[in-house]
Write an enzyme that holds these catalytic residues in place. Structure first.
Site, PDB file in Angstrom:
ATOM      1  N   GLY B  51     -35.312 -23.545  10.259  1.00 47.25           N
ATOM      2  CA  GLY B  51     -35.159 -22.939  11.563  1.00 47.25           C
ATOM      3  C   GLY B  51     -36.470 -23.192  12.249  1.00 47.25           C
ATOM      4  CB  CYS B  52     -37.838 -22.457  15.499  1.00 44.82           C
ATOM      5  SG  CYS B  52     -37.057 -23.709  16.484  1.00 44.82           S
ATOM      6  CD  GLN B  53     -40.669 -17.933  15.339  1.00 43.50           C
ATOM      7  OE1 GLN B  53     -40.885 -16.882  14.754  1.00 43.50           O
ATOM      8  NE2 GLN B  53     -40.819 -18.062  16.640  1.00 43.50           N
TER       9      GLN B  53
END
Ligand SMILES: Cc1ncc(COP(=O)(O)O)c(C=O)c1O
Ligand SMILES: Cc1ncc(COP(=O)(O)O)c(C=O)c1O
Lengths: 404, 138, 404, 138
Positions: B51-53
Site C-alpha cells: 500500500g502506500c504506507q
C-alpha cells in the site's frame, strides 16, 4: 496585533467537524486550507468575468486577460522579480520543475552534472533523473546530516566545471530544514552553474526576493499558499528562460505556425501553451494579498511560536523522536514513537479530529537515510493555534496508549 | 468448519457490542497483536503487497482443497484487519474464497480503511487473496 | 421538452450586461460559460472538503480523494471507456496532446511518419512538429477541400508502413467540420498506426464512445464543456498508455524513488505527477452530469437548429462568405464580409454586447489555405437562443454599415 | 507647429463632442479612411508591427530634427487610432516624441483598445514610434 481568531474566520473550512470533533488541521505542508476571499474570487470570476484570455477582442476576454495579467504583476512584486515576463504560470511546483528539467535536456551534454540533495521532494528528484537519462548528464547528491541539515562542505566538493545546474529545495517538506540557499547560490554561481530552488514549502512562510537571492529559477504552488489548486509559478531570470526551449506546443505560445516553420512567442507566453487555469490564476492574487497584508514578520512570529511550543510538548512524550532538528527550521515536525508505526498514529489521530500526514511525504531518500518506513508529520500554517497543538498532543498521548 | 457467511455474522456480532470507535479500534489492535506471526521465510519481497504506507506480507498454500493464509503487516491497525480477513477466509475452499462477498467491512464501519484510493494496501490484499484462491484451485 | 430559458438560468453570467447591452455570448469555441452547479461544487469543495488527494490517512484527504476519483469514473462512463485507469487528468487538451507527443519521441525512429491535417488547432500541430524535430520523424499533412472537409483520398495515399501515428481533430474549431474520424481510425489501424483524436470541440456537442470508435487516444478540455478552467482529460487505451514513458516526474507518479533506481506507478498515476487541480477535477463532474442529463439528442437538436438558422440569416447579408460548409458540421460559423477586416467586426459587435471571436483561431494554416488574415467566428453552445442570433445578425448589419 | 500637448487638447475636444460610442467609432473609421496611404515600398516585413490580429506598418524618417511618420493597417479601426497618433507625433522633435505622455488615449475612452494584452498591436506601435524617435535623434 495578530489575532488568530480573526484569521481563522477567513477560512470557512476551519469551522467544520471531523469524526464528531472540531477539525484540527495540521496537514498544511501537503495543502493549506483556502481563504474565503480566494473562494469568492473564483466564484465571481465564473459568474461575472469568465472568458478565454488573450487574443479576444470582446469585453469579457479583455477583462479576464487584464485580471489574469494582474496576478502576474502581483506575483512579480511579491517575489521581488525584475520583470513581469519572468513569471510563468504552471500547474504547480512539479510542473514548473519538469518544464525546466525537460528544457535542460537539450542544454546538457554527456558528462555534465546536476547537483540535488538527499532531502529533496520526489518532484525535485525524478525530473532530474529523467533529464539525466535523456541527456547523459550525471546526478550528484548532497548528503544529509543527522540533524536534517545539508552538508555544505560536501556540496563544495561536488561543485566543478562539469556542474551545470544545482536544484535544491528552500525548505524541506519532511524535515522543516531551511536551507541556506543564498550561500548555495553564491557558491554555484562562482563556478558558473545555474540554480533552481524548489520553494513549495517556503513561499507562504518566508519573505522572498529573487533579485537579492540572485537565484536563476524558483518555483512554488498556489495550493500551499491558501490559494487554489492547479496553479503554480516558475520564476526564471529572463536570460535563462530565453535559453530554455519551449516545453509544450500549442495555442498562445507561438508567433507564427506554418508547416514549414513555426516561430515561438516571447516570454512569458513561450511557456504558456493552451488555455491556462484562468480562474485559479486570478484567485491566486487574493491569496498573495492575504499573505502580503499580514506580512512575513507576523507570520514568522506566530509560526515560530507554534513550532517551539509543539516541539517542546511533543518531546515530553516518552519514546518520541523528531526527525529534522536543524537550527533554522520551518513549522514542520516529523516524528515517530518508538515501536509504533506512523500509519497507526495517523489513523487514530484522525478519529480524534486531528489531520496530520503520515508516510514518506514523497521523500523516500530521507526515509532510507534514517532507515524508517515513514514519519508522522505535523505541518503548521498561519491559522493554527496553541489550543490545537494541545488537542494534538493529547490525541497523540491517547493514541500511544491505545497502541502500546 | 463454519462457512464464510457464518463467520461474517459472528464478526458483525462482535462489532455490534462496541459502543464507540475507541473500543472498536482497540479490538482491532488486539486482533493485530494476536495474529500468529507469519513464518519469517515468507516475509519476502514476492509476498509483499505494497500500500502506500503500511506493508502487508501475504502467504497462501493449498491444503486438500482449502486455502491456508498467513500474513503480517508493519502497521498494527492494518494487521488487525488482516487478522479479520484471515479468520474469515483461511481454511475455506478456493471456490468460496473467490466468490466471497466481503460486505461486512462496510457494515462494521471500517469502510474508510478499504477505499480503493486510501493509503493502506487492504483492497489489494483482498484482491490478492482471491487471486491466490483461484490460482491454487485445481 | 427542452426549454432554453431554464437552461440559461443555470449559467449566472448570462444575466450580465456588456457595454450597456445584454451579453450575447458567441465565443463558446474558445471557452463556454460556467454552470452554477460547477461554481457551487468548487466553493463547496474549498469550504468543506479541501485536502490533498491520495496517500493521506485523514478524513478530509480520503473525502477529497474519493470525490476526485468519482469524477474519473463519471468520465469513463461518459466517454464509454473500458477502464477507469485509462482516464488521465491533465491541464487541458494542449497538455494532453503534449503528454503524448513528448512520449512518442522515444517510440519513434528516424523516418517514421506522423499524419495530421491542414485544419488542426496549433495545439495539434506544434507538439508534433517538436516531436518530429527530436525524433527525426516526418510530419505529413492531409489537405483541406474548399468546403472545409479533409481529403480522405489524400489521407489514404499518405498512409504507409512508415505511419506510426495519426493525430486529427474531431471537430474543427475554425470551420466546424465534423471529421469522419471512425473512417480515419479504421484506415489507420489497418496499417497498424495509432490514432489520437483532439476532441476539444466535440466533447460537449456529440456523443462519444471510445470503445465503439476504437480510438487509441482522445483528449478534451473541461473549460469548453461548461466546466472549470485548468482541467483536461487524456483518454488512452491501456496498452498504449503503458507503452508511453512517463511525462512528468514527481510525487504520486512513482512507485519507489531512490538515487539508484526509480520505478513508476501504474496507470493512471504514472501520468499524474504533482498535486492536481483537485477543485477543478471534482467540479468537472457537475458539468458532465449536466451534459449527460440533457442528453446529446437534445443538445444536437437545439444546436443544429441554431446553426441552420444563423447560417441562413447571415448569408442574407451581402458580401458575407462563410468558411467551412462541410456536410456534417458543428455549431461554428466562420465568416468574413467583403472588404472588411474581421477585427473591425469583432470590435463593433463587442460594443453592441455581442461577444464573438476574430482572428486566426489558432489555426494559421487554415487562414493561409484560404488566404485570409482571419475570420469572425460565431460558436454556439446549448444556452444560446434564436433571439441572440437575431441580435447578432442585426449587429453585424449595423457594423457593416458603419464600416462601409 | 502645434506642440504635442496642444494637439492632445484638440483631440480631446473633438472627442468631447460625441454623444455616444457610435459617433466616436464612426469618427475613428473616417480618420482611418482619410489616413494618407503609406508609400507601398514601406509596406514591408521590416516595418510590420504584429499585433495578434491587425497588422500595422510604420515608417519613420528624420527631417531637420523632426520625425515624420507614415503608417497603415489592414483593420480600419486600428488605422483610425494610428491616424490619431500620427496627427499627434508626426513632425515633432525626436525628444518631444520620446517623452510624450499619451494619456489622452484613456481619456477619449479608447483605453480598451490599448491594453497591453489586447489583440491589436497599438501598444507596440507607440513603443516603436518612440524607439524610432530615439534612434533617429542625432
Ligand atoms: C518541497 C516540495 N517540493 C515540491 C512539491 C510538489 O508540489 P506540487 O504537488 O504542488 O506540484 C511539494 C509538495 O508536496 C513540496 O513539499
Ligand atoms: C480543436 C482544438 N484543439 C485544441 C484546443 C486547445 O485546448 P486548450 O486550450 O483547452 O488546451 C482547442 C481550444 O481552443 C481547440 O479548439
Amino acid at each position: 496585533m495578530f489575532e488568530v481568531d480573526k484569521i481563522r474566520e477567513r477560512f470557512p473550512i476551519l469551522k467544520r467537524e471531523v469524526n464528531g470533533r472540531d477539525l484540527v488541521y495540521f496537514d498544511n505542508g501537503a495543502s493549506t486550507q483556502k481563504l474565503q476571499s480566494v473562494i469568492d474570487t473564483v466564484s465571481n470570476y465564473y459568474k461575472e468575468e469568465n472568458s478565454n484570455v488573450h487574443r479576444g477582442v470582446h469585453f469579457l476576454s479583455g477583462l479576464a486577460t487584464d485580471k489574469f495579467e494582474e496576478t502576474r504583476e502581483v506575483i512579480r512584486e511579491f517575489i521581488g522579480a525584475e520583470h513581469t515576463h519572468e513569471i510563468i504560470f504552471t500547474k504547480g511546483t512539479t510542473d514548473s520543475i519538469n518544464l525546466v528539467a525537460s528544457g535542460f535536456r537539450s542544454l546538457l551534454n554527456k558528462g555534465d552534472e546536476i547537483i540535488i540533495s538527499e532531502l529533496e521532494h520526489h518532484s525535485n528528484i525524478v525530473p532530474w533523473q529523467m533529464c539525466c537519462e535523456y541527456s547523459g548528464a550525471v546526478l550528484k547528491i548532497i548528503p544529509l546530516k543527522d540533524n536534517g541539515e545539508l552538508e555544505v562542505n560536501k556540496f563544495e566538493s561536488l561543485l566543478s566545471k562539469k556542474t551545470k545546474l544545482v536544484a535544491l529545495s528552500h525548505i524541506s517538506n519532511s524535515l522543516g530544514t531551511i536551507n541556506p540557499i543564498k550561500e548555495f547560490i553564491e557558491k554555484a554561481h562562482k563556478i558558473g552553474a545555474r540554480v533552481l530552488i524548489d520553494g513549495a514549502q517556503a513561499a507562504s512562510h518566508i519573505s522572498l526576493n529573487m533579485q537579492e537571492l540572485d537565484v536563476d529559477m524558483y518555483c512554488f504552488s498556489a495550493h500551499k499558499m491558501y490559494g487554489p489548486t492547479g496553479v503554480g509559478v516558475l520564476y526564471g531570470k529572463e536570460d535563462i528562460l530565453n535559453e530554455i526551449p519551449p516545453y509544450q506546443g500549442g495555442g498562445e505560445m507561438i508567433k507564427d505556425v506554418s508547416f514549414k516553420k513555426t516561430t515561438y512567442a516571447c516570454l512569458p507566453h513561450k511557456f504558456e501553451a493552451g488555455t491556462p487555469n484562468i480562474a485559479g490564476v486570478i484567485a491566486f492574487k487574493s491569496a498573495i494579498e492575504f499573505i502580503s497584508d499580514l506580512g512575513f514578520n507576523t507570520i514568522a512570529e506566530h509560526e515560530n511560536y507554534l513550532l517551539e511550543y509543539a516541539t517542546q510538548e511533543i518531546l515530553k512524550i516518552e519514546g518520541v523522536k523528531i526527525y529534522g532538528t536543524s537550527e533554522k527550521k520551518s513549522g514542520i515536525i516529523s516524528f515517530n514513537i518508538e515501536g509504533i508505526h506512523p500509519y497507526d498514529i495517523g489513523v487514530l489521530l484522525d478519529k480524534m479530529g486531528v489531520a496530520i500526514r503520515t508516510g514518506h511525504h514523497c521523500t523516500q531518500p530521507i526515509m532510507e537515510r534514517f532507515n524508517i518506513p515513514g514519519t508522522a508529520r505535523i505541518s503548521l500554517a498561519i491559522y493554527n493555534t496553541k489550543e490545537e497543538i494541545d488537542v494534538c498532543i493529547e490525541s497523540i498521548k491517547k493514541a500511544k496508549q491505545m497502541l502500546s | 468448519m463454519q462457512t464464510i457467511e457464518e463467520i461474517q455474522e459472528e464478526i458483525l456480532e462482535d462489532f455490534d457490542m462496541f459502543e464507540d470507535w475507541i473500543q472498536k479500534y482497540e479490538y482491532l489492535i488486539d486482533l493485530g497483536k494476536d495474529l500468529p506471526a507469519i513464518d519469517e521465510k515468507y516475509k519476502i519481497e514476492e509476498n509483499l503487497i505494497k500500500g502506500c504506507q503500511s506493508r502487508v506480507w501475504l502467504h497462501a498454500e493449498e491444503n486438500s482443497g482449502n486455502i491456508i493464509f498467513s500474513a503480517d503487516s508493519d502497521a498494527i491497525m492494518t494487521k488487525g484487519i488482516v487478522a479479520l480477513l484471515i479468520r474469515l477466509l483461511s481454511g475455506q475452499s478456493a471456490n468460496d474464497i473467490a466468490h466471497a462477498d466481503l460486505d461486512f467491512i462496510n457494515k462494521i464501519g471500517l469502510k474508510e480503511q478499504l477505499s480503493a484510493t486510501r493509503a493502506n494496501g487492504l483492497l489489494s490484499m483482498i484482491k490478492q487473496m482471491k487471486l491466490y484462491a483461484i490460482a491454487l484451485d485445481k
